[in-house]
Design a protein around this motif. Structure first.
Motif, short mmCIF file in Angstrom:
data_model
loop_
_atom_site.label_atom_id
_atom_site.label_comp_id
_atom_site.label_asym_id
_atom_site.label_seq_id
_atom_site.Cartn_x
_atom_site.Cartn_y
_atom_site.Cartn_z
N THR A 136 5.42 -3.51 -9.47
CA THR A 136 5.52 -4.89 -9.96
C THR A 136 4.42 -5.79 -9.40
O THR A 136 3.72 -6.51 -10.14
N ASP A 137 4.28 -5.81 -8.06
CA ASP A 137 3.26 -6.67 -7.45
C ASP A 137 1.87 -6.31 -7.95
O ASP A 137 1.04 -7.20 -8.23
N ILE A 169 0.99 -4.92 -10.81
CA ILE A 169 0.78 -5.27 -12.23
C ILE A 169 0.74 -6.78 -12.42
O ILE A 169 -0.18 -7.33 -13.04
N GLN A 170 1.75 -7.46 -11.88
CA GLN A 170 1.81 -8.90 -12.08
C GLN A 170 0.68 -9.62 -11.35
O GLN A 170 0.22 -10.69 -11.79
N ARG A 223 -2.25 -8.74 -11.40
CA ARG A 223 -3.41 -8.66 -12.29
C ARG A 223 -3.25 -9.59 -13.49
O ARG A 223 -4.08 -9.57 -14.40
N GLY A 224 -2.17 -10.33 -13.52
CA GLY A 224 -1.95 -11.22 -14.65
C GLY A 224 -1.41 -10.51 -15.87
O GLY A 224 -1.58 -10.99 -17.00
N GLU A 270 1.94 -8.84 -17.91
CA GLU A 270 3.39 -8.89 -18.02
C GLU A 270 3.96 -7.48 -17.86
O GLU A 270 3.47 -6.52 -18.47
N PHE A 271 5.02 -7.35 -17.06
CA PHE A 271 5.63 -6.04 -16.79
C PHE A 271 7.08 -6.08 -17.25
O PHE A 271 7.88 -6.88 -16.75
N ALA A 285 -1.86 -0.05 -15.36
CA ALA A 285 -2.21 -1.29 -14.65
C ALA A 285 -3.71 -1.45 -14.54
O ALA A 285 -4.25 -2.56 -14.72
N SER A 304 -5.86 -8.82 -18.04
CA SER A 304 -4.96 -9.96 -17.83
C SER A 304 -4.55 -10.55 -19.18
O SER A 304 -5.34 -10.62 -20.13
N SER A 310 0.30 -6.73 -21.73
CA SER A 310 1.62 -6.35 -21.22
C SER A 310 1.73 -4.83 -21.03
O SER A 310 1.02 -4.06 -21.67
N ASP A 321 1.35 0.27 -23.10
CA ASP A 321 0.57 -0.90 -22.71
C ASP A 321 -0.23 -1.41 -23.91
O ASP A 321 -0.38 -0.72 -24.91
#
Length: 723
Positions: free
Chosen positions: A429-430, A432-433, A435-436, A438-439, A469, A474, A477, A500
């Protein structure tokens, strides 16, 4: 390449067998033809011999009649009685069974003093008809019948025309000699086509109208047929018609043909050979087709045995050559693969090493320069990142080697599907998010607990989600979802999907995505590093678990990876999984001992540099430490320590004097209160499952791989992390 070679050799063998089959059929056809020709030649020789014998005999009979004519000229017979006396004398001393003279008006005078006027000619035919068409002599068959019964005497008539012979003023036109049919029949016996007393061939004499003069087996007469053309007209299958046979008769041709009748098992071969213009007869030989088949069968059996031996020999040699060539090709491909692997490995390892060595050089040069402190920190951060990449590369290479060797260890044990997906999501999560991107996580799980290798599935999903990822810009999703389909009452297929909306992949690269060291050359991904082994390893792992990975992708539209893993449904969820699911902790917690405060740690490590680093880090974290250089020293230090003095032992598995496993067993067997409770962690560079099993079997509590991840080490010992 090997598969293509196998297909090529399979096609080669099939082609060879097809060619051999064609050659065999051609050979059998030629063999049949050759045997047929040989038998026809044999028949021809026999027929020619018998014909010549019969012709010589007929010529002798005619010669005897001419000699009788000459003697009669000297007798100067004045009366018919005197003439008949001389006929009786000639018949007695000569070879004829009967003799007779025929007058110009057709009256017959016999050697038995019998006279048959034309008007009372019932016993004998009109002999003068045989001299039609200007013939000076004839030979024909003559059967004498008894009233109310069949023929009681079968004879051959020989006649010559008389030119100037008179008795008592009456002109004699012909002299006739008669012999029993056996005189010719005995010269036509066929022995070469007889089997078990049964004759499978016969010979005959016929005239130009097809009438049988002599038939050695009397087969035709038994069927009440005395004419060849009548016999052929009733054929079921004949190569020549009656008209064609008659034309060949008229031309005095030598010929042969097959024919058969209804109900006959085999065809008959008829061979015809003519006499000359003076003896207008045909000699016939007939042979049953069974004779040909028997000889063909004998030659065919012998030939087939030799052919099979030859084919087996050729195929054996071909298989040996194929096997040798396949081994050669495999060895060549293996050598080529090894060269490519070493070349790729050299590039993959030397590139980060070059950066690592360069940054270390910069750090050493500027270590005393306070103005470069910020740069030194950045260089250290990059060195740390590069070192982690190298470690990842080494781990991937080890995994790849083992997977390709077919020695991968799959541990099927109960696992919670929801918890596994949650762990992947928590770890990514950290990343992916940050990098801007959506997960999104979706779960549609109908069987929460299944048997599987959670570690290997995590490895696959971490690889796929981590790649998503890296290659998703950015604002886009990533969707991680799991769903299940039951295949039966005890099995379920679990599908893990990672979709993705990133940069996607080209069609060309999709065909190579699972090749080792395969990376797409795309200007949109410049600066993104990877070993090129993640996807091949994931594919091999999925296959090893009985599953598969499929990919759908399009440039600039994103990618969808689907991992399908079959599993056995676990109906009763184990208690430790229920507790894990409730607390949301990983399974490793079962093997970890939480410590409320710092304790003394015994470090057993034979490599001085490794020991120095580890001891320093532990001291910085507030732990008291002791160092043993081998397993024997570790056992002695623990034995000599106070009860409860050491709380943890970090045991290297490969050490001189005594290795870690043996030292652990000896410690567990010591007669002291803390010998069973002390926590022993295996520290080794060997990461294979058998190494883990060996460590646990020796009494160790957990397993740490080198290079040791300090955060993991501190977590296992109850610390929250490094500084």
């Amino acid at each position: 390449m090997v598969k293509k070679q196998k297909i090529f050799y399979a096609m080669l063998v099939i082609s060879a067998l097809a060619i051999v089959s064609v050659i065999t059929l051609f050979y059998i056809n030629q063999l049949n033809q050759t045997i047929s020709d040989n038998i026809i030649n044999e028949i021809s020789e026999i027929a020619e011999h018998d014909k010549s014998t019969i012709q010589a005999y007929i010529e002798i009979c005619w010669k005897d009649l001419y000699e009788i004519q000459e003697r009669f000229a000297g007798y100067n017979c004045r009366t018919f009685e005197e003439m008949q006396e001389h006929l009786d004398l000639e018949c007695t001393v000569g070879d004829f069974a009967r003799l007779c003279l025929v007058t110009e008006d057709g009256t017959v005078y016999t050697d038995g003093h019998e006279i048959y006027p034309p008007e009372s000619m019932a016993r004998y035919p009109d002999f003068m008809t045989y001299f039609a068409n200007g013939n000076d002599r004839f030979v024909t068959r003559f059967d004498e019948y008894t009233e109310g019964s069949g023929p009681n005497r079968e004879s051959i008539l020989y006649g010559i025309r008389l030119q100037d012979f008179q008795v008592d003023g009456i002109r004699m036109r012909a002299i006739i000699g008669m012999n029993d049919i056996s005189s010719i029949q005995d010269k036509m016996v066929i022995d070469c086509f007889t089997k078990s007393g049964e004759s499978r061939g016969h010979s005959a004499l016929i005239d130009m109208e097809g009438h049988y003069i002599v038939d050695i087996n009397k087969k035709v007469y038994e069927n009440e047929q005395n004419n060849l053309f009548a016999h052929l007209s009733e054929s079921e299958d004949s190569e020549l018609t009656n008209e064609e046979v008659a034309e060949k008769f008229a031309a005095l041709e030598t010929f042969a043909f097959y024919h058969s009748h209804t109900g006959e098992k085999y065809k008959e071969l008829f061979y015809f050979i003519p006499f000359d213009e003076k003896i207008r007869l045909y000699f016939i030989m007939s042979v049953n087709e069974a004779v040909f088949r028997e000889q063909t069968r004998t030659f065919f059996t012998m030939s087939m045995i030799m052919l099979v031996i030859s084919i087996l020999t050729i195929l054996s040699m071909l298989l040996i050559v194929m096997r040798y060539q396949i081994k050669t090709i495999r060895a060549s491909e293996k050598e080529k693969s090894q060269k490519e692997f070493l070349s790729n490995m050299s590039h993959e390892i030397r590139t980060p090493l070059n950066g690592l060595i360069g940054m270390n050089h910069l750090i050493m040069v500027h270590i005393d320069d306070d103005s470069q402190r910020s740069h030194i920190k950045e260089w250290l951060r990059k060195s740390h990142s590069t070192a982690k990449y190298l470690l990842s590369l080494v781990n991937d290479v080890l995994d790849m080697s083992k997977l390709q060797a077919g020695k991968v260890d799959i541990i099927n044990e109960p696992m919670m599907v929801d918890a596994l997906v949650d762990e992947i999501a928590a770890m990514q999560t950290d990343n992916i998010q940050g990098r801007g991107v959506e997960f999104i996580v979706e779960k549609d799980v109908i069987e929460p607990c299944v048997e599987g290798d959670a570690t290997r599935i995590k490895q696959i999903l971490m690889n796929i989600v981590g790649n998503a990822a890296k290659f998703t810009p950015s604002g886009k999703s990533i969707r991680l979802s799991v769903r299940q389909e039951k295949t039966d009452d005890t099995h379920v297929m679990t599908f893990y999907l990672c979709k993705d909306t990133g940069i996607g992949m080209s069609r060309d690269y999709l065909g190579r995505i699972f090749d080792t060291f395969s990376q797409e050359q795309n200007r949109n991904i410049s600066g993104i590093t990877g070993t090129g082994l993640g996807m091949p390893i994931s594919k091999l792992l999925a296959n090893a678990m009985g599953g598969d990975i499929t990919v759908e992708s399009e440039l600039h539209a994103g990618s969808t990876f689907t991992v399908s893993i079959p599993s056995v449904i676990v109906k009763e969820i184990p208690d430790y999984l229920k507790e894990t699911e409730k607390n949301g902790t990983a399974k490793e917690s079962l093997h970890s001992q939480k410590h409320s405060g710092p304790c003394k740690i015994l470090v057993a490590e034979d490599v001085e540099l490794n020991a120095e680093i580890l001891l320093e880090i532990l001291s910085m974290e507030g732990f008291e430490t002791a160092h043993a250089q081998n397993g024997r020293e570790a056992v002695d230090l623990f034995r000599e320590s106070e009860i409860g003095e050491f709380g943890i032992i970090l045991m290297d598995m490969q050490m001189p004097v005594m290795d870690g496993c043996e030292a652990s067993r000896e410690i567990r067997n010591l007669d002291r209160a803390d010998a069973q409770s002390i926590q022993i962690y295996a520290c080794t560079a060997n990461t294979f499952q058998e190494d883990r099993d060996l460590a646990l079997a020796s009494g160790m509590n957990d397993f740490l791989t080198k290079p040791i991840d300090i955060d993991v080490l501190l977590k296992k010992m109850g610390k929250s992390g490094g500084k």
